[in-house]
Design a protein around this motif. Structure first.
Motif, short mmCIF file in Angstrom:
data_model
loop_
_atom_site.label_atom_id
_atom_site.label_comp_id
_atom_site.label_asym_id
_atom_site.label_seq_id
_atom_site.Cartn_x
_atom_site.Cartn_y
_atom_site.Cartn_z
N ALA A 191 55.89 52.89 28.47
CA ALA A 191 57.02 52.27 27.55
C ALA A 191 56.56 52.19 26.10
O ALA A 191 57.34 52.59 25.09
N HIS A 192 55.29 51.89 25.73
CA HIS A 192 54.83 51.62 24.58
C HIS A 192 54.74 52.97 23.74
O HIS A 192 55.04 53.20 22.61
N ILE A 193 54.48 54.16 24.68
CA ILE A 193 54.38 55.47 23.97
C ILE A 193 55.90 55.91 23.80
O ILE A 193 56.19 56.59 22.55
N VAL A 194 56.76 55.72 24.59
CA VAL A 194 58.32 56.05 24.52
C VAL A 194 58.57 55.31 23.32
O VAL A 194 59.23 55.96 22.42
N ASP A 195 58.31 53.94 23.21
CA ASP A 195 58.84 53.23 22.35
C ASP A 195 58.47 53.86 20.87
O ASP A 195 59.32 53.95 19.80
N ARG A 196 57.27 54.07 20.58
CA ARG A 196 56.64 54.42 19.50
C ARG A 196 57.17 55.97 19.00
O ARG A 196 57.43 56.21 17.86
N LEU A 197 57.34 56.79 20.13
CA LEU A 197 57.77 58.16 19.79
C LEU A 197 59.52 57.96 19.34
O LEU A 197 59.64 58.66 18.29
N ILE A 198 60.10 57.27 19.80
CA ILE A 198 61.38 57.12 19.49
C ILE A 198 61.50 56.57 18.00
O ILE A 198 62.35 57.21 16.96
N ARG A 199 60.92 55.61 17.74
CA ARG A 199 60.83 54.74 16.19
C ARG A 199 60.20 56.02 15.37
O ARG A 199 60.87 55.98 14.01
N ALA A 200 59.31 56.93 15.55
CA ALA A 200 58.72 57.70 14.96
C ALA A 200 59.75 58.81 14.59
O ALA A 200 59.70 59.48 13.18
#
Length: 171
Positions: A71-80
């Motif tokens: 989830a933390h990778i998904v979250d960062r990818l979306i925000r990026a």
């Protein structure tokens, strides 16, 4: 190099918000640097080779969300990739595969009322006020989506209109 600027990135900040903040603080740095050069207070310092980095151009394919990641990778990818080029996923709604742009996710959603405790990666669960998606390690809630040809809307509104069936998987 005449001047540098360091800033923290907040846990919920998107690249669009960061760009806006950097534009403002960078403009202030530019004015201060030009004033310092004119006053003879600043002199150039060579950039260290180990400080140089190369970032390839971001493509639309880079913004494709892989729900099997933590989830933390998904979250960062979306925000990026918000707002540009825009994070996206494919969802089969009513038997038709649609490419759906998605906004930042809300982590820690499994504890919310009506939220499932667990979902398979990419599996969607629609509740009255939210749309939940499984990742590799936790359930997240979608905040907003942009269906093809439509404007940005809350994810729950889209899911009700699209009649997302139980067990639908985003890919």
């Amino acid at each position: 190099v005449y001047g540098t600027l360091t800033t923290d990135i907040t846990p919920s900040e998107t690249s669009g918000h960061l760009l806006g903040r950097l534009a403002e603080s960078g403009a202030r740095l530019l004015v201060a640097t030009l004033d310092g050069i004119e006053a003879g207070e600043l002199s150039p310092v060579a950039q260290q080779e180990h400080d140089v980095s190369f970032a390839p151009k971001i493509t639309v394919d880079d913004a494709h969300v892989q729900w099997a990641r933590p989830a933390h990778i998904v979250d960062r990818l979306i925000r990026a990739h918000t707002p540009d080029p825009g994070a996206w996923t494919i969802v089969d709604a009513n038997g038709v595969a649609v490419r759906l742009r998605i906004g930042p996710v809300r982590r820690g959603a499994a504890g919310a009322a009506g939220a499932p405790d667990s979902l398979a990666p990419g599996e969607l669960a629609v509740a009255k006020q939210a749309v939940y998606v499984g990742t590799a390690d936790e359930v997240v809630a979608l905040t907003w989506v942009v269906p093809p040809g439509k404007k940005q809307m809350p994810a729950a509104d889209w899911a009700r209109g699209a009649r997302v069936a139980a067990g639908t998987v985003a890919r």
